[in-house]
Design a protein around this motif. Structure first.
Motif, PDB file in Angstrom:
ATOM      1  N   ILE A 118       0.975  -1.196  -0.067  1.00 43.37           N
ATOM      2  CA  ILE A 118      -0.095   0.098  -0.127  1.00 43.37           C
ATOM      3  C   ILE A 118       1.020   1.215   0.012  1.00 43.37           C
ATOM      4  O   ILE A 118       2.046   1.056   0.313  1.00 43.37           O
ATOM      5  CB  ILE A 118      -0.917   0.032   1.349  1.00 43.37           C
ATOM      6  N   LYS A 119       0.206   2.290  -0.353  1.00 45.66           N
ATOM      7  CA  LYS A 119       1.065   3.717  -0.363  1.00 45.66           C
ATOM      8  C   LYS A 119       0.579   4.231   0.856  1.00 45.66           C
ATOM      9  O   LYS A 119      -0.493   4.820   1.152  1.00 45.66           O
ATOM     10  CB  LYS A 119       0.803   4.331  -1.841  1.00 45.66           C
ATOM     11  N   LEU A 120       1.710   4.581   1.807  1.00 45.47           N
ATOM     12  CA  LEU A 120       1.234   5.580   2.827  1.00 45.47           C
ATOM     13  C   LEU A 120       2.139   6.739   2.753  1.00 45.47           C
ATOM     14  O   LEU A 120       3.179   6.600   1.948  1.00 45.47           O
ATOM     15  CB  LEU A 120       1.441   4.725   4.133  1.00 45.47           C
ATOM     16  N   VAL A 121       2.003   7.615   3.799  1.00 46.21           N
ATOM     17  CA  VAL A 121       3.060   9.056   3.686  1.00 46.21           C
ATOM     18  C   VAL A 121       4.227   8.451   4.081  1.00 46.21           C
ATOM     19  O   VAL A 121       4.491   7.412   5.012  1.00 46.21           O
ATOM     20  CB  VAL A 121       2.183   9.932   4.506  1.00 46.21           C
ATOM     21  N   PHE A 156      20.425   3.620  -0.981  1.00 47.81           N
ATOM     22  CA  PHE A 156      19.652   2.590  -1.807  1.00 47.81           C
ATOM     23  C   PHE A 156      19.406   3.348  -3.269  1.00 47.81           C
ATOM     24  O   PHE A 156      18.925   2.754  -4.420  1.00 47.81           O
ATOM     25  CB  PHE A 156      18.077   2.169  -1.381  1.00 47.81           C
ATOM     26  N   GLY A 157      20.058   4.525  -3.384  1.00 47.75           N
ATOM     27  CA  GLY A 157      20.032   5.326  -4.439  1.00 47.75           C
ATOM     28  C   GLY A 157      18.803   5.436  -5.370  1.00 47.75           C
ATOM     29  O   GLY A 157      18.626   5.678  -6.724  1.00 47.75           O
ATOM     30  N   VAL A 158      17.579   5.596  -4.707  1.00 54.27           N
ATOM     31  CA  VAL A 158      16.505   6.052  -5.234  1.00 54.27           C
ATOM     32  C   VAL A 158      15.518   6.983  -4.568  1.00 54.27           C
ATOM     33  O   VAL A 158      15.697   6.769  -3.187  1.00 54.27           O
ATOM     34  CB  VAL A 158      15.800   4.591  -5.588  1.00 54.27           C
ATOM     35  N   LYS A 159      14.957   7.751  -4.946  1.00 57.31           N
ATOM     36  CA  LYS A 159      14.245   8.783  -4.227  1.00 57.31           C
ATOM     37  C   LYS A 159      12.728   8.002  -4.193  1.00 57.31           C
ATOM     38  O   LYS A 159      12.137   7.110  -4.947  1.00 57.31           O
ATOM     39  CB  LYS A 159      14.187   9.970  -5.078  1.00 57.31           C
ATOM     40  N   ASN A 160      11.815   8.603  -3.278  1.00 57.22           N
ATOM     41  CA  ASN A 160      10.658   8.258  -3.044  1.00 57.22           C
ATOM     42  C   ASN A 160       9.624   7.981  -4.171  1.00 57.22           C
ATOM     43  O   ASN A 160       9.178   6.992  -4.686  1.00 57.22           O
ATOM     44  CB  ASN A 160       9.961   9.142  -1.909  1.00 57.22           C
ATOM     45  N   LYS A 161       9.891   9.187  -5.139  1.00 59.12           N
ATOM     46  CA  LYS A 161       8.897   9.274  -6.303  1.00 59.12           C
ATOM     47  C   LYS A 161       9.088   8.068  -7.260  1.00 59.12           C
ATOM     48  O   LYS A 161       8.410   7.470  -7.862  1.00 59.12           O
ATOM     49  CB  LYS A 161       9.187  10.510  -6.803  1.00 59.12           C
ATOM     50  N   LYS A 162      10.504   7.782  -7.278  1.00 63.19           N
ATOM     51  CA  LYS A 162      10.879   6.649  -8.214  1.00 63.19           C
ATOM     52  C   LYS A 162      10.645   5.445  -7.691  1.00 63.19           C
ATOM     53  O   LYS A 162      10.067   4.579  -8.280  1.00 63.19           O
ATOM     54  CB  LYS A 162      12.493   6.536  -8.247  1.00 63.19           C
ATOM     55  N   ARG A 163      10.602   5.502  -6.348  1.00 60.77           N
ATOM     56  CA  ARG A 163      10.234   3.886  -5.804  1.00 60.77           C
ATOM     57  C   ARG A 163       9.013   3.495  -6.029  1.00 60.77           C
ATOM     58  O   ARG A 163       8.563   2.449  -6.288  1.00 60.77           O
ATOM     59  CB  ARG A 163      10.795   4.198  -4.391  1.00 60.77           C
ATOM     60  N   ILE A 164       8.018   4.391  -6.030  1.00 61.20           N
ATOM     61  CA  ILE A 164       6.568   4.376  -6.392  1.00 61.20           C
ATOM     62  C   ILE A 164       6.354   3.514  -7.658  1.00 61.20           C
ATOM     63  O   ILE A 164       5.628   2.655  -7.381  1.00 61.20           O
ATOM     64  CB  ILE A 164       6.024   5.468  -6.152  1.00 61.20           C
ATOM     65  N   GLU A 181       5.760  12.797   1.133  1.00 62.30           N
ATOM     66  CA  GLU A 181       5.297  12.235  -0.047  1.00 62.30           C
ATOM     67  C   GLU A 181       4.915  11.030   0.226  1.00 62.30           C
ATOM     68  O   GLU A 181       4.939  10.280   1.364  1.00 62.30           O
ATOM     69  CB  GLU A 181       6.463  12.248  -0.970  1.00 62.30           C
ATOM     70  N   GLY A 182       4.555  10.287  -0.742  1.00 63.81           N
ATOM     71  CA  GLY A 182       4.208   8.735  -0.761  1.00 63.81           C
ATOM     72  C   GLY A 182       5.246   7.939  -0.865  1.00 63.81           C
ATOM     73  O   GLY A 182       6.320   8.198  -1.345  1.00 63.81           O
ATOM     74  N   ALA A 183       4.940   6.637  -0.086  1.00 64.76           N
ATOM     75  CA  ALA A 183       6.163   5.632  -0.093  1.00 64.76           C
ATOM     76  C   ALA A 183       5.031   4.347  -0.077  1.00 64.76           C
ATOM     77  O   ALA A 183       4.324   4.203   0.498  1.00 64.76           O
ATOM     78  CB  ALA A 183       7.053   5.731   1.038  1.00 64.76           C
ATOM     79  N   ILE A 184       5.717   3.282  -0.611  1.00 69.39           N
ATOM     80  CA  ILE A 184       5.268   1.936  -0.653  1.00 69.39           C
ATOM     81  C   ILE A 184       5.563   1.207   0.458  1.00 69.39           C
ATOM     82  O   ILE A 184       6.921   1.378   0.920  1.00 69.39           O
ATOM     83  CB  ILE A 184       5.860   1.193  -1.881  1.00 69.39           C
ATOM     84  N   TYR A 185       4.794   0.715   1.095  1.00 68.66           N
ATOM     85  CA  TYR A 185       4.872  -0.243   2.237  1.00 68.66           C
ATOM     86  C   TYR A 185       4.245  -1.389   2.112  1.00 68.66           C
ATOM     87  O   TYR A 185       3.309  -1.830   1.388  1.00 68.66           O
ATOM     88  CB  TYR A 185       4.268   0.428   3.729  1.00 68.66           C
ATOM     89  N   LEU A 186       4.691  -2.533   3.014  1.00 72.03           N
ATOM     90  CA  LEU A 186       3.953  -3.587   2.807  1.00 72.03           C
ATOM     91  C   LEU A 186       3.477  -3.874   4.177  1.00 72.03           C
ATOM     92  O   LEU A 186       3.948  -3.721   5.068  1.00 72.03           O
ATOM     93  CB  LEU A 186       4.925  -4.972   2.560  1.00 72.03           C
TER      94      LEU A 186
END
Lengths: 166, 309
Positions: free
Chosen positions: B38-41, B298-306, B47-52
């Motif tokens: 799910i996407k949570l803050v 981890f070389g990635v920003k939140n936006k990308k991670r989504i 911003e948004g980030a993915i969580y399990l």
């Protein structure tokens, strides 16, 4: 493809098919030190795997005429590796899959229950406990970012452990 | 999903490489379903980030992505571009609750939790209210009142800082047991404090742990915590010295744990590059921006991670 994934997860949920975690067959993984800008089947077993040799101080192979050196890297203790693939949405609307999720529907009443029809599913297609890490001409050293990332779970555990109350 | 039209057989679908806690596999025997992304803050950036999220065990996991330029996977008989490696690690949900408690605190009154954890942008935040022992968790960061058997909460900065200090302390302990060398990190930040000579070893660990925890709290709270821990204030006005001139730590090399090297990568690759072949040099042009936060590891920003999930 990526932007559509983002839309999918924005409001909705991507359900992980838990049964696939148990059934996942072992997979052979290689992390290459170069970008191959496609996602598609490739005859790895015909060209790459048979060329891997045990050299002095590590594995050797060549890819596109360049020499690669590598070694097996284990998944950190307490973790399991999985390869996961998103299912196409229409799988979900075919009904039979709905039953599996009903237990959860009862557990979580969502305010946007109607939109839940757009939820997606992801499943594990394979599992692994190690992969081969390749570097160009030399084995990626202890400085390699990927090695650092593999130590993250042990530190994350400490950051997120509950603290004792006063 | 439209972009996946060319792979009706699934052969060309994007394959995601994940590392999950082993016990999820065992737990999956008992539950038919209940694990979902799910996407949570993100409590740091907003911003948004993915969580399990695990509904059955009521657990929250954060997803971090290893991403570095010039990598791809061979997965059995297929190739997958990007070379991403996703990590799911347990997350203290209190960091997320804190985000909402601080937001609600602007109204300056006691409120029931279901009025605090409200988010139009990330409606899945209601799942947080289902976590077990929520009341016990909240005691670390809130004052509470009970009226007619209903609990009302109010953010307490004082309690929160105490709680965060404990978090810092247990992170310091983990840094020590994992032999993470915090010297190099401080070496670079020392240029900002202008006080590198007096920075003792213990302070180095505290500063490092503070940096890690700061990835889960707002900038404002991070600054408050820094003061609370009596860390010297960094003066951001000083220009960052070129990394070539940064001296490495005096610590013996073998004491350096991978994790740190990773963090202070730009200091060391600089030295290493001289020994690299021309081909390696070409590949060594890695992203060197912002090495401080966990995300940058981890070389990635939140936006990308989504987009990767």
């Amino acid at each position: 493809m990526e932007s559509s994934d983002e839309v999918a997860v924005h409001k909705h949920r991507i359900h992980l098919r838990t049964a696939t975690l148990r059934d996942a067959a072992p997979v052979t993984l290689h992390l290459l030190p170069c970008e191959v800008p496609v996602n598609q089947p490739a005859p790895v077993g015909r060209f790459f795997t048979p060329a891997i040799r045990q050299g002095l101080g590590g594995l050797e192979v060549s890819f596109r005429g360049r020499k690669l050196r590598g070694e097996e890297v284990s998944v950190p203790p307490g973790l399991v590796g999985y390869v996961m693939v998103m299912e196409d949405k229409h799988d979900f609307s075919e009904g039979s899959e709905n039953n599996e999720e009903q237990g959860e529907q009862e557990l979580v009443e969502s305010p946007e229950a109607l939109e839940r029809d757009f939820d997606c599913f992801i499943g594990a297609t394979a599992s692994f406990s190690r992969f081969t890490l390749w570097g160009l001409e030399t084995i990626p050293g202890p400085d390699a970012k990927v090695r650092g990332a593999l130590t993250w779970p042990s530190l994350a555990a400490a950051i997120h452990a509950q603290v004792p109350e006063d | 999903m439209a972009g996946r039209g060319d792979g009706a057989d699934g052969a060309r679908a994007r394959q995601h490489v994940f590392l999950l806690p082993e016990y999820l596999k065992d737990a999956s025997k008992k539950m038919k379903s209940g694990l979902m992304f799910i996407k949570l803050v993100n409590p740091c950036s907003g911003e948004g980030a993915i969580y399990l999220f695990n509904i059955c065990l009521q657990q929250l996991f954060e997803i971090k992505v290893f991403k570095e330029k010039h990598h791809s996977w061979f997965i059995n008989q297929s190739v997958q571009s990007g070379g991403l490696l996703h990590f799911a690690t347990p997350m203290d949900p209190l960091f997320l609750l804190l985000h909402y408690l601080i937001k609600a605190d602007k109204e300056g009154k006691f409120q029931p939790l279901d009025q605090v954890v409200v988010d139009d942008k990330f409606p899945n935040c209601i799942l947080l209210l289902k976590l077990p022992e929520l009341e016990k968790l909240l005691r670390h960061v809130t004052e509470e009142r009970e009226i007619d058997k209903k609990k009302y909460y109010k953010f307490s900065k004082e309690k929160t800082l105490k709680w965060l200090e404990k978090k810092v302390n247990q992170t310091v302990a983990a840094l020590k047991t994992n032999n993470v060398n915090v010297g190099a990190r401080v070496q670079s930040t020392a240029f900002f404090s202008g006080d590198q000579v007096s920075s003792g070893k213990e302070e180095d660990y505290i500063r490092y742990a503070h940096g890690l925890i700061s990835d889960y709290i707002s900038k404002e709270l991070s600054d408050d915590l820094s003061k609370y821990l009596k860390l010297p204030e960094p003066s951001a006005s000083l220009p960052k010295p070129p990394s070539k001139k940064v001296k490495l730590s005096d610590e013996p090399v073998e004491a350096k744990e991978d994790y740190t090297k990773f963090n202070s990568k730009d200091l060391k690759t600089e030295k290493k590059n001289s020994k690299m072949t021309a081909a390696q040099k070409a590949l060594a042009k890695v992203d060197k921006s912002g090495m401080k936060s966990i995300d940058s590891f981890f070389g990635v920003k939140n936006k990308k991670r989504i987009g990767k999930i």
